[in-house]
Design a protein around this motif. Structure first.
Motif: not given
Ligand SMILES: CCC[C@@H]1OC(=O)[C@@H](C)C[C@H](C)CCCCC(=O)CCC[C@@H](CC)/C=C/C=C(\COC)CC[C@@H](O)[C@@H](O)C[C@H](O)CNC1=O
Length: 158
Positions: A16-22, A101-103, A127-133
């Motif tokens: 989910i993290d990588q998909l949302t970032k993409y 995810g952040n790695f 501002i953050f992302n799914i991995a941070d959450s």
């Protein structure tokens, strides 16, 4: 072996993290912002070459070392404690997924894609992302579990 379910949870978090970032990186310009809830939640395409609150910009080696330590420590504790407690297993799986995810971003781009832009009253939270959450949720769950275990110990002795 319930432990495999925790690894599956980590993989789902990473997916989910990588998909949302993409999706953010592909469909938004850096700095572009989409209003979700006026005055509260926006999706703003952002990059961070540092850690939380933008500290240590560009210190990639430090981030690699810390992340590898976090991943090893979480996997060790997952195998040690996951069979005893579901909350511990879920917490560690969330932390593992977030850290990886952040790695992946740091390895691929040398920076992390962020997009959750939240205003708490007038304060614009970083501002953050799914991995941070997932990381923060896992840490908070783990701390709550430790406090609850402490209370149980104290009540037994009392
Ligand atoms: C979540 C830890 C940050 C995450 O750590 C990671 O990757 C880990 C696995 C590896 C890091 C190299 C080491 C972390 C050191 C711990 C730390 O930093 C103290 C954290 C306290 C915590 C108190 C609760 C704040 C949390 C803040 C934020 C998250 O709030 C939801 C704001 C996120 C935005 O600044 C965003 O730009 C950050 C960007 O996405 C890169 N993310 C990271 O470095």
């Amino acid at each position: 072996m319930v432990i495999l379910w925790y690894y599956l949870l980590s993989i789902v978090v990473i997916g989910i993290d990588q998909l949302t970032k993409y999706l953010v990186a592909e469909h938004m310009e850096i700095g572009e912002s989409i209003e979700v809830i006026s005055g509260f939640l926006y999706l703003t395409s952002h990059r961070n070459a540092g850690a939380a609150f933008g500290i240590l910009q560009g210190q990639m080696w430090l981030f690699f070392i810390v992340t590898v330590i976090v991943i090893i420590a979480v996997i060790y504790h997952l195998h040690k404690y996951a069979n005893d407690s579901g909350v511990t297993g879920i917490s560690l799986a969330l932390i593992l997924g977030g850290a990886i995810g952040n790695f992946i971003d740091r390895l691929m781009f040398g920076e992390v894609v962020d997009f959750f832009d939240v205003y708490i009253f007038s304060y614009n939270y970083p501002i953050f992302n799914i991995a941070d959450s997932a990381l923060v949720a896992g840490v908070i769950l783990l701390i709550m579990k430790m406090i609850r275990d402490e209370w149980k110990e104290k009540r037994k002795k009392a």
